[in-house]
Write a protein that holds these residues in place. Structure first.
Motif, PDB file in Angstrom:
ATOM      1  N   PHE A 183       0.813  -1.213   0.000  1.00  0.00           N
ATOM      2  CA  PHE A 183       0.000   0.000   0.000  1.00  0.00           C
ATOM      3  C   PHE A 183       0.849   1.266   0.000  1.00  0.00           C
ATOM      4  CE2 PHE A 183      -3.900   2.200   0.628  1.00  0.00           C
ATOM      5  CZ  PHE A 183      -3.664   3.223   1.526  1.00  0.00           C
ATOM      6  N   ARG A 184       1.901   1.300   0.782  1.00  0.00           N
ATOM      7  CA  ARG A 184       2.664   2.542   0.924  1.00  0.00           C
ATOM      8  C   ARG A 184       3.340   2.957  -0.373  1.00  0.00           C
ATOM      9  NH1 ARG A 184       5.727  -1.523   3.125  1.00  0.00           N
ATOM     10  NH2 ARG A 184       7.907  -1.668   2.450  1.00  0.00           N
ATOM     11  N   TRP A 185       3.444   2.068  -1.352  1.00  0.00           N
ATOM     12  CA  TRP A 185       4.075   2.384  -2.633  1.00  0.00           C
ATOM     13  C   TRP A 185       3.116   3.097  -3.587  1.00  0.00           C
ATOM     14  CZ3 TRP A 185       6.988  -2.747  -4.256  1.00  0.00           C
ATOM     15  CH2 TRP A 185       8.068  -2.953  -3.379  1.00  0.00           C
ATOM     16  N   SER A 217       2.146   8.771  -2.332  1.00  0.00           N
ATOM     17  CA  SER A 217       2.731   7.842  -1.374  1.00  0.00           C
ATOM     18  C   SER A 217       3.446   8.580  -0.255  1.00  0.00           C
ATOM     19  CB  SER A 217       3.694   6.884  -2.079  1.00  0.00           C
ATOM     20  OG  SER A 217       4.681   7.603  -2.770  1.00  0.00           O
ATOM     21  N   ARG A 271      -4.608   9.025   4.538  1.00  0.00           N
ATOM     22  CA  ARG A 271      -4.277   7.612   4.419  1.00  0.00           C
ATOM     23  C   ARG A 271      -3.640   7.114   5.698  1.00  0.00           C
ATOM     24  NH1 ARG A 271      -0.632   6.989  -0.623  1.00  0.00           N
ATOM     25  NH2 ARG A 271      -0.437   4.820   0.119  1.00  0.00           N
ATOM     26  N   ASP A 272      -3.807   5.821   5.968  1.00  0.00           N
ATOM     27  CA  ASP A 272      -3.181   5.153   7.098  1.00  0.00           C
ATOM     28  C   ASP A 272      -2.433   3.950   6.531  1.00  0.00           C
ATOM     29  OD1 ASP A 272      -2.509   3.625   9.330  1.00  0.00           O
ATOM     30  OD2 ASP A 272      -4.307   4.184  10.419  1.00  0.00           O
ATOM     31  N   ASN A 273      -1.143   4.104   6.338  1.00  0.00           N
ATOM     32  CA  ASN A 273      -0.359   3.041   5.712  1.00  0.00           C
ATOM     33  C   ASN A 273      -0.283   1.786   6.593  1.00  0.00           C
ATOM     34  OD1 ASN A 273       0.106   4.591   3.455  1.00  0.00           O
ATOM     35  ND2 ASN A 273       2.150   5.243   4.080  1.00  0.00           N
ATOM     36  N   ASN A 282      -3.558   0.044   5.714  1.00  0.00           N
ATOM     37  CA  ASN A 282      -3.879  -0.072   4.283  1.00  0.00           C
ATOM     38  C   ASN A 282      -5.229   0.564   3.964  1.00  0.00           C
ATOM     39  OD1 ASN A 282      -1.509  -1.504   4.150  1.00  0.00           O
ATOM     40  ND2 ASN A 282      -2.387  -3.344   3.250  1.00  0.00           N
TER      41      ASN A 282
END
Length: 116
Positions: A29-31, A53, A71-73, A76
């Motif tokens: 997800f973080r990508w 990102s 967002r919450d890495n 996800n």
């Protein structure tokens, strides 16, 4: 298998608020840059909000100052906080995850209806 699952849509009165959520699985997800789009029947899908990102954000002019993407890495998850909703915000809202042309995924959409 990549999945994006939106939730949080519904019926709200003008001036009200909703928070959409999108749960991602099957990707790192973080990508990925994450975006929210919306579509009204008979019209093209419209980009609403974008979070890269690295966390920087951008918005369509029509929602600036009213919508916030986050967002919450660790979870996800990507969110769209929608305040001061207007009837013209009525649409199906879609979550998108994109890294490049080969890695570009859509959720199934969630209906938002703003009406009194």
């Amino acid at each position: 298998q990549v999945q994006l699952v939106e939730s949080g849509g519904g019926l709200v009165q003008p001036g009200g608020s909703l928070r959409l959520s999108c749960a991602a699985s099957g990707i790192i997800f973080r990508w990925y840059a994450m975006t929210w789009h919306r579509q009204v029947p008979g019209k093209q899908r419209e980009l609403v909000a974008h979070i890269r990102s690295g966390g920087s954000t951008s918005y369509a002019d029509s929602v600036k100052g009213r919508f916030t993407i986050s967002r919450d890495n660790a979870k996800n998850m990507v969110y769209l906080q929608m305040n001061s909703l207007k009837p013209e915000d009525t649409a199906v809202y879609y979550c998108n995850a994109a890294r490049d042309n080969q890695n570009n995924y859509w959720g199934q959409g969630t209906q938002v209806t703003v009406s009194s």
